[in-house]
Design an enzyme around this catalytic site. Structure first.
Site, PDB file in Angstrom:
ATOM      1  N   ASP A  69       5.001   3.304  -2.401  1.00  0.00           N
ATOM      2  CA  ASP A  69       4.932   4.072  -3.639  1.00  0.00           C
ATOM      3  C   ASP A  69       3.543   4.684  -3.753  1.00  0.00           C
ATOM      4  O   ASP A  69       2.542   4.008  -3.503  1.00  0.00           O
ATOM      5  CB  ASP A  69       5.214   3.192  -4.856  1.00  0.00           C
ATOM      6  CG  ASP A  69       5.566   4.045  -6.061  1.00  0.00           C
ATOM      7  OD1 ASP A  69       6.757   4.364  -6.216  1.00  0.00           O
ATOM      8  OD2 ASP A  69       4.647   4.426  -6.819  1.00  0.00           O
ATOM      9  N   THR A  70       3.501   5.952  -4.113  1.00  0.00           N
ATOM     10  CA  THR A  70       2.242   6.679  -4.252  1.00  0.00           C
ATOM     11  C   THR A  70       2.031   7.037  -5.711  1.00  0.00           C
ATOM     12  O   THR A  70       2.956   7.510  -6.378  1.00  0.00           O
ATOM     13  CB  THR A  70       2.269   7.957  -3.394  1.00  0.00           C
ATOM     14  OG1 THR A  70       2.470   7.593  -2.022  1.00  0.00           O
ATOM     15  CG2 THR A  70       0.969   8.733  -3.516  1.00  0.00           C
TER      16      THR A  70
END
Length: 194
Positions: A69-70
């Site tokens: 996840d960014t």
């Protein structure tokens, strides 16, 4: 060992392919909310581990799951994916002319229950942008699936990013250098044709 990518991101798929890894994709919907008290890298790591937990029961002993996840952080404010075009314009207006941090959290989970969670940080500097430039990008590139409402590999990256401190690939959504190191620690033969 078989690598399973739990991501619909074409950028993550391309990065793993470019790294020479063989992998399969497995997808399911996972809630991406996080506790409000978490900040910065802790948010990205929490979300990556949370996504992995949704797949835990289905993993086979010879599989390694990769979730990621960014997030984009401006000071202490987390800018996740925009809800609509106006939210994307709002985010880019906040980011223009400033530096911000991009964190990508990664979780590697083996079918045997071993879990490694880590994150990487990149500082991104944006030049000032006009409202017309921001609206052009949002309307033509539709960055609604991207944290902070932008992709560094898109038009906005070409015209706005003046400097990076850290991994460019981390900004694209996967710190491949760290993924490679952690996969080597887990053992197995990961390369295509090997």
């Amino acid at each position: 060992m078989r690598l399973i990518l739990a991501s619909n991101s074409p950028r993550r798929r391309q990065l793993l392919t470019d790294l020479g890894l063989r992998y399969d994709v497995r997808l399911q919907e996972v809630d991406e909310s996080f506790p409000a008290e978490l900040q910065r890298a802790a948010v990205a790591e929490y979300l990556a581990a949370h996504k992995a937990s949704a797949y835990r029961a289905d993993l086979q002993p010879d599989e390694v799951l990769l979730t990621a996840d960014t997030i984009v952080c401006l000071d202490e404010q987390v800018l996740n994916k925009p809800v609509d075009e106006e939210d994307a314009v709002r985010m880019l207006t906040l980011l223009q002319g400033r530096a911000h941090d991009v964190y990508t959290g990664v979780c590697l989970l083996t079918g045997a229950g071993q879990q490694v969670v880590f994150s990487d940080q990149t500082r991104v500097h944006f030049r000032p942008l006009t409202e017309a430039e921001i609206r052009h990008y949002v309307q033509h590139y539709r960055p609604l699936d991207k944290a902070g409402a932008y992709g560094a590999q898109d038009w906005i990256g070409l015209v706005a990013v003046t400097r990076l401190e850290g991994s460019y690939f981390n900004v694209m959504g996967l710190p491949v250098h760290r993924v490679w190191e952690e996969l080597q620690r887990l053992g197995g033969n990961w390369l295509l044709g090997a």
